[in-house]
Design an enzyme around this catalytic site. Structure first.
Site, PDB file in Angstrom:
ATOM      1  N   SER A 172      -1.499  -3.733   9.982  1.00  0.00           N
ATOM      2  CA  SER A 172      -1.162  -4.667   8.918  1.00  0.00           C
ATOM      3  C   SER A 172       0.131  -5.393   9.242  1.00  0.00           C
ATOM      4  CB  SER A 172      -0.998  -3.915   7.600  1.00  0.00           C
ATOM      5  OG  SER A 172      -2.192  -3.248   7.302  1.00  0.00           O
ATOM      6  N   HIS A 199     -10.659  -2.402  11.391  1.00  0.00           N
ATOM      7  CA  HIS A 199      -9.588  -3.269  10.877  1.00  0.00           C
ATOM      8  C   HIS A 199      -9.410  -4.440  11.853  1.00  0.00           C
ATOM      9  CE1 HIS A 199      -5.123  -3.322   9.305  1.00  0.00           C
ATOM     10  NE2 HIS A 199      -5.886  -4.168   8.647  1.00  0.00           N
ATOM     11  N   TYR A 202      -1.350  -3.412  -6.814  1.00  0.00           N
ATOM     12  CA  TYR A 202      -1.206  -4.111  -5.530  1.00  0.00           C
ATOM     13  C   TYR A 202      -2.553  -4.173  -4.782  1.00  0.00           C
ATOM     14  CZ  TYR A 202      -0.296  -5.173  -0.735  1.00  0.00           C
ATOM     15  OH  TYR A 202      -0.378  -5.760   0.503  1.00  0.00           O
ATOM     16  N   ASP A 239      -9.615  -9.697   8.681  1.00  0.00           N
ATOM     17  CA  ASP A 239      -9.073  -8.361   8.406  1.00  0.00           C
ATOM     18  C   ASP A 239     -10.048  -7.221   8.695  1.00  0.00           C
ATOM     19  OD1 ASP A 239      -6.748  -6.897   7.449  1.00  0.00           O
ATOM     20  OD2 ASP A 239      -7.917  -6.387   5.677  1.00  0.00           O
ATOM     21  N   ARG A 257       0.843  -1.190   0.000  1.00  0.00           N
ATOM     22  CA  ARG A 257       0.000   0.000   0.000  1.00  0.00           C
ATOM     23  C   ARG A 257       0.886   1.251   0.000  1.00  0.00           C
ATOM     24  NH1 ARG A 257      -1.892   0.755   4.359  1.00  0.00           N
ATOM     25  NH2 ARG A 257      -1.367  -1.123   5.538  1.00  0.00           N
ATOM     26  N   CYS A 279       0.626  -7.596  11.617  1.00  0.00           N
ATOM     27  CA  CYS A 279       0.857  -7.724  13.062  1.00  0.00           C
ATOM     28  C   CYS A 279       0.048  -8.857  13.683  1.00  0.00           C
ATOM     29  CB  CYS A 279       0.574  -6.410  13.759  1.00  0.00           C
ATOM     30  SG  CYS A 279       1.764  -5.122  13.319  1.00  0.00           S
ATOM     31  N   GLY A 326      -3.961  -3.927  -1.721  1.00  0.00           N
ATOM     32  CA  GLY A 326      -4.517  -2.893  -0.852  1.00  0.00           C
ATOM     33  C   GLY A 326      -4.789  -1.587  -1.575  1.00  0.00           C
ATOM     34  N   ARG A 373       2.808  -4.052  17.319  1.00  0.00           N
ATOM     35  CA  ARG A 373       4.110  -4.724  17.302  1.00  0.00           C
ATOM     36  C   ARG A 373       5.076  -3.826  18.054  1.00  0.00           C
ATOM     37  NH1 ARG A 373       6.686  -8.426  13.563  1.00  0.00           N
ATOM     38  NH2 ARG A 373       4.725  -8.747  12.478  1.00  0.00           N
ATOM     39  N   PHE A 415       1.493 -17.044  18.325  1.00  0.00           N
ATOM     40  CA  PHE A 415       0.714 -17.954  17.475  1.00  0.00           C
ATOM     41  C   PHE A 415      -0.328 -18.717  18.304  1.00  0.00           C
ATOM     42  CE2 PHE A 415       4.775 -17.090  15.374  1.00  0.00           C
ATOM     43  CZ  PHE A 415       4.300 -16.542  14.194  1.00  0.00           C
ATOM     44  N   GLY A 416      -0.373 -20.056  18.214  1.00  0.00           N
ATOM     45  CA  GLY A 416      -1.397 -20.835  18.920  1.00  0.00           C
ATOM     46  C   GLY A 416      -1.397 -20.597  20.422  1.00  0.00           C
ATOM     47  N   GLU A 417      -0.219 -20.248  20.961  1.00  0.00           N
ATOM     48  CA  GLU A 417      -0.134 -20.024  22.411  1.00  0.00           C
ATOM     49  C   GLU A 417      -0.886 -18.755  22.829  1.00  0.00           C
ATOM     50  OE1 GLU A 417       0.842 -22.498  23.809  1.00  0.00           O
ATOM     51  OE2 GLU A 417       2.457 -23.440  22.637  1.00  0.00           O
ATOM     52  N   LYS A 451      -9.732  -2.205   1.561  1.00  0.00           N
ATOM     53  CA  LYS A 451      -9.367  -1.059   2.397  1.00  0.00           C
ATOM     54  C   LYS A 451     -10.141   0.195   2.004  1.00  0.00           C
ATOM     55  CE  LYS A 451      -6.263  -3.618   4.338  1.00  0.00           C
ATOM     56  NZ  LYS A 451      -6.483  -4.117   5.695  1.00  0.00           N
ATOM     57  N   THR A 490      -4.430 -12.312  10.732  1.00  0.00           N
ATOM     58  CA  THR A 490      -4.787 -13.529  10.015  1.00  0.00           C
ATOM     59  C   THR A 490      -4.392 -14.760  10.837  1.00  0.00           C
ATOM     60  OG1 THR A 490      -4.580 -12.377   7.915  1.00  0.00           O
ATOM     61  CG2 THR A 490      -4.488 -14.784   7.842  1.00  0.00           C
ATOM     62  N   SER A 520       4.764 -10.434   0.456  1.00  0.00           N
ATOM     63  CA  SER A 520       4.122 -11.325  -0.512  1.00  0.00           C
ATOM     64  C   SER A 520       2.840 -11.874   0.109  1.00  0.00           C
ATOM     65  CB  SER A 520       5.068 -12.451  -0.915  1.00  0.00           C
ATOM     66  OG  SER A 520       5.564 -13.132   0.214  1.00  0.00           O
ATOM     67  N   ARG A 521       1.874 -12.195  -0.739  1.00  0.00           N
ATOM     68  CA  ARG A 521       0.516 -12.476  -0.255  1.00  0.00           C
ATOM     69  C   ARG A 521      -0.091 -13.694  -0.924  1.00  0.00           C
ATOM     70  NH1 ARG A 521      -1.784  -8.871   3.828  1.00  0.00           N
ATOM     71  NH2 ARG A 521      -0.172  -7.287   4.049  1.00  0.00           N
TER      72      ARG A 521
HETATM   73  P1  GDP Z   1      -1.990  -9.445   9.597  1.00  0.00           P
HETATM   74  O1  GDP Z   1      -1.406  -8.723   8.441  1.00  0.00           O
HETATM   75  O2  GDP Z   1      -2.353  -8.535  10.730  1.00  0.00           O
HETATM   76  O3  GDP Z   1      -3.099 -10.338   9.203  1.00  0.00           O
HETATM   77  O4  GDP Z   1      -0.804 -10.349  10.197  1.00  0.00           O
HETATM   78  P2  GDP Z   1      -0.460 -11.892   9.948  1.00  0.00           P
HETATM   79  O5  GDP Z   1      -1.283 -12.782  10.795  1.00  0.00           O
HETATM   80  O6  GDP Z   1      -0.446 -12.175   8.490  1.00  0.00           O
HETATM   81  O7  GDP Z   1       1.022 -11.926  10.513  1.00  0.00           O
HETATM   82  C1  GDP Z   1       2.023 -11.051  10.030  1.00  0.00           C
HETATM   83  C2  GDP Z   1       3.370 -11.587  10.394  1.00  0.00           C
HETATM   84  O8  GDP Z   1       3.482 -11.658  11.825  1.00  0.00           O
HETATM   85  C3  GDP Z   1       3.613 -12.989   9.852  1.00  0.00           C
HETATM   86  O9  GDP Z   1       4.926 -13.083   9.411  1.00  0.00           O
HETATM   87  C4  GDP Z   1       3.376 -13.870  11.061  1.00  0.00           C
HETATM   88  O10 GDP Z   1       4.117 -15.050  11.001  1.00  0.00           O
HETATM   89  C5  GDP Z   1       3.782 -12.985  12.237  1.00  0.00           C
HETATM   90  N1  GDP Z   1       3.012 -13.285  13.469  1.00  0.00           N
HETATM   91  C6  GDP Z   1       1.673 -13.456  13.555  1.00  0.00           C
HETATM   92  N2  GDP Z   1       1.291 -13.752  14.825  1.00  0.00           N
HETATM   93  C7  GDP Z   1       2.421 -13.750  15.567  1.00  0.00           C
HETATM   94  C8  GDP Z   1       2.698 -13.998  16.953  1.00  0.00           C
HETATM   95  O11 GDP Z   1       1.817 -14.264  17.771  1.00  0.00           O
HETATM   96  N3  GDP Z   1       4.008 -13.899  17.350  1.00  0.00           N
HETATM   97  C9  GDP Z   1       5.005 -13.607  16.472  1.00  0.00           C
HETATM   98  N4  GDP Z   1       6.232 -13.536  16.941  1.00  0.00           N
HETATM   99  N5  GDP Z   1       4.782 -13.382  15.154  1.00  0.00           N
HETATM  100  C10 GDP Z   1       3.512 -13.450  14.694  1.00  0.00           C
HETATM  101  P1  PGA Z   2      -3.278  -7.139   6.527  1.00  0.00           P
HETATM  102  O1  PGA Z   2      -4.085  -6.630   5.237  1.00  0.00           O
HETATM  103  O2  PGA Z   2      -3.824  -6.263   7.610  1.00  0.00           O
HETATM  104  O3  PGA Z   2      -3.706  -8.565   6.621  1.00  0.00           O
HETATM  105  O4  PGA Z   2      -1.821  -6.955   6.359  1.00  0.00           O
HETATM  106  C1  PGA Z   2      -3.581  -5.942   4.171  1.00  0.00           C
HETATM  107  C2  PGA Z   2      -3.188  -4.527   4.488  1.00  0.00           C
HETATM  108  O5  PGA Z   2      -3.562  -4.010   5.552  1.00  0.00           O
HETATM  109  O6  PGA Z   2      -2.513  -3.937   3.634  1.00  0.00           O
HETATM  110 MN    MN Z   3      -5.374  -5.238   6.809  1.00  0.00          MN
HETATM  111 MN    MN Z   4      -3.987 -10.460   7.319  1.00  0.00          MN
END
Ligand code: GDP
Ligand code: PGA
Ligand code: MN
Ligand code: MN
Length: 610
Positions: free
Chosen positions: A271, A249, A220, A296, A81, A273, A222, A420, A516-518, A229, A276, A388-389
């Protein structure tokens, strides 16, 4: 919304007799002069035809697996974006506020009219009708995107409900958001096309008054998939302000506890963070089930019992590929294994599959990287672009909750805000009440990521994780959040608000919390707080878990790491207060709600005696 009609649609003349829509398409044709116009019906034949066009042009490579899936490489300068080229063209500058680029709507229209003049020459113009939200919901909203990009047309058919069913429901008078998109690369007769046409000049412009979007120069996601968005956050946030709801969001997740209590939560992180990943969480505590509703965007409205109900307006995931693997996000891996997916700027394996950093521990011996070069594990640069997506349908997600398509939405028990932050912000904090929660969300901060162009790792305020997506003045947006709390017919019906940080690091630079899962362990604590079944310490920032109130069964986490993840350090907070003061100063005295300034003062008072 009007109800479905059963009339046969004629796709040669256009499948609509909506006069406003027909007029607009005629105007765009006259301005942009495409060679052809195609009205998209969203069928699998159409997908096959358009993906074949993309393969012919060298934009797509069909993969050996997953089935019916493609790898796509973008122009190396069109990978994220572009916040500095994104505009909110409200009538007055004060309508856009300090967090948006503003241009006068008349001036922007003049500029864009010239950019779009002849912009589709030599190309096909696609008219994509889509519906944000379940098809038969009174609260869903229509959009139509006109684009000269096959990539956008096929991606939209994954990300939103599109095609014949939408044309039928739009009837002759449905309200809809107009989105005009061009890659900005007209072709002169005989000119050879490139795999990823785009322009150096980019404009992602929003006109909240007329609910229109003009996006120029980028392909792209976004910037170009305008339902996401541009509509579902920027334009929808202004609709939500006017109509008393929220467009946020946020992911939406369903959790069933070992005692079969069902809870729905929403969580807003900037984004890249962790939305997903959390949305597809694989529980690490026995007896829990987690099901995905959205990853999202959430549209939240008051429903039965004065509760906030959330709907996911989308139909697909546009997920960050790097870091996604069977260890971190197995359900994303299973979703894309179902095929019908588009992978952009990932690496290609020698046997025609895809790979990215974090998919497997060991990289393949040889790859074609996202720039099209040979790559081996010794190569110094990443094989996949950090942003990359994968683009894949929700319905293939093995953990998709049946409610993901429920017009009523799901009642939200808790809202999590997170960013983050390598320092300062504890693993989880519970807000004292709604107002305090809005305050914590208003000062949310995060280190920048590759999802947006610019330097990665720079700390900035990202209120409600909406900094790039609030379609109006951030001060008015905060007031709207406060008003939502005041509008609730009972404070008890309001979701509880929590502030989380999965990304705090220890002295060795490693993450203090495994993530993650934790993360379920942290959410479990939050849900027990709602029921009054978990201990907490009262800190200046809010309620923080006592270290033995989290369920750490089987985790084997270093006790000191946990303590560190949960602490609030005075020196760090003093530094933080300076940044918060600076942030609030940018909002301007006449727009920052008094209640939030008061919350900041109380935080300062609490910290002074901490
Ligand atoms: P989104 O863009 O907010 O949907 O974020 P994603 O779920 O796609 O995660 C973005 C990046 O953060 C990826 O590289 C993930 O592997 C990493 N990530 C997601 N959850 C965690 C977490 O709980 N801990 C850590 N250290 N990294 C995470
Ligand atoms: P994200 O969505 O929040 O999963 O990264 C795309 C974006 O916000 O550009
Ligand atoms: Mn997003
Ligand atoms: Mn996402």
């Amino acid at each position: 919304m009007t109800t479905a009609s059963t009339v046969d649609l004629d796709f040669s003349r256009g499948p609509t007799s909506h006069p406003e829509l027909q007029r607009w398409v005629d105007e765009v044709v006259a301005l942009t002069t495409p060679d052809r116009v195609e009205w998209c019906d969203g069928s699998s034949e159409e997908w096959t035809r358009l993906t074949a066009v993309l393969v012919d042009r060298g934009t797509f490579v069909e993969l050996s697996e997953p089935a019916n899936s493609f790898r796509c490489i973008s122009d190396p300068d069109d990978v994220a974006r572009v916040e500095d080229r994104t505009f909110i063209c409200s009538d007055n500058e004060s309508g856009a506020g300090p967090t948006n680029n503003w241009m006068d709507p008349v001036d922007m229209t003049t500029v864009l009219t010239e950019q779009f003049r002849g912009a589709m020459a030599g190309r096909t113009m696609y008219v994509v009708a889509y519906c944000m939200g379940p098809l038969d919901s009174a609260e869903s909203e229509f959009g139509v995107e006109i684009t000269d990009s096959e990539y956008v047309a096929v991606s939209m058919s994954v990300m939103a409900r599109t095609g014949t069913a939408v044309w039928q429901r739009m009837g002759t008078d449905a309200r809809f958001v107009k989105g005009l998109h061009s890659v900005g690369a007209p072709l002169s007769p005989g000119q050879q096309d490139v795999p990823w046409p785009c322009d150096h000049t980019k404009y992602i412009s929003h006109f909240p008054q007329t609910r229109t979007i003009w996006s120029y120069g980028s392909g792209y996601g976004g910037n170009a998939l305008l339902g996401k968005k541009s509509f579902a956050l920027r334009i929808a946030s202004t609709m939500a302000r006017d109509e008393g709801w929220l467009a946020e969001h946020m992911l939406i997740l369903k959790l069933t506890s070992p005692t079969k209590d069902v809870r729905y939560i929403a969580a807003a992180f900037p984004s890249s963070c962790g939305k997903t990943n959390l949305a597809m969480l694989e529980p690490t505590l026995d007896g829990w089930t987690a099901e995905t509703i959205g990853d999202d965007i959430a549209w939240l409205r008051f429903g039965a019992g004065g509760q906030l109900y959330a709907v996911n307006p989308e139909a697909g995931f546009f997920g960050v590929a790097p870091g996604t693997g069977m260890k971190t996000n197995p359900n994303a891996m299973r979703t894309i294994a179902g095929g019908n997916s588009i992978f952009t700027n990932v690496a290609l394996t020698d046997d025609g599959g895809v790979w990215w950093e974090g998919m497997t521990k060991q990289a393949p011996d040889h790859l074609i990287d996202w720039r099209g070069n040979d790559w081996t594990p010794d190569t110094k640069t990443a094989a996949a672009h950090p942003n990359s997506r994968y683009c894949t349908p929700i319905e293939q997600c093995p953990t998709a909750a049946p409610e993901w398509n429920d017009p009523q939405g799901v009642p939200i028990s808790a809202i999590f805000f997170g960013g983050r932050r390598s320092t300062t912000i504890p693993l989880i904090t519970e807000a004292f009440d709604w107002k305090h929660g809005v305050f914590l969300a208003s000062i949310l901060s995060s280190e920048t990521t590759a999802a947006s162009t610019g330097t990665v790792g720079v700390l900035r305020r990202d209120p409600m994780a909406m900094l790039p997506f609030i379609g109006y003045h951030v001060g008015d947006y905060f007031q709207h959040w406060l008003d939502i709390g005041a509008d609730a017919n009972s404070p008890r019906a309001l979701p509880k608000i929590f502030y989380v940080n999965w990304f705090r690091r220890g002295g060795d630079g490693d993450f203090l919390w495994p993530g993650f899962g934790e993360n379920l362990r942290v959410i479990d604590w939050a849900l027990r707080r709602i029921d009054g079944r978990a201990d907490a310490t009262h800190t200046p920032l809010g309620f923080v878990p006592t270290s033995d109130s989290l369920d750490l069964t089987g985790l084997g986490l270093d006790h000191d790491d946990l303590e560190e993840a949960l602490t609030i350090q005075s020196e760090e907070m003093v530094e933080e207060l300076t940044l918060i003061d600076q942030w609030y100063a940018t909002i301007g005295g006449n727009k920052l709600p008094d209640e939030l300034r008061q919350e900041l003062n109380w935080l300062k008072v609490r910290l002074s005696t901490y």
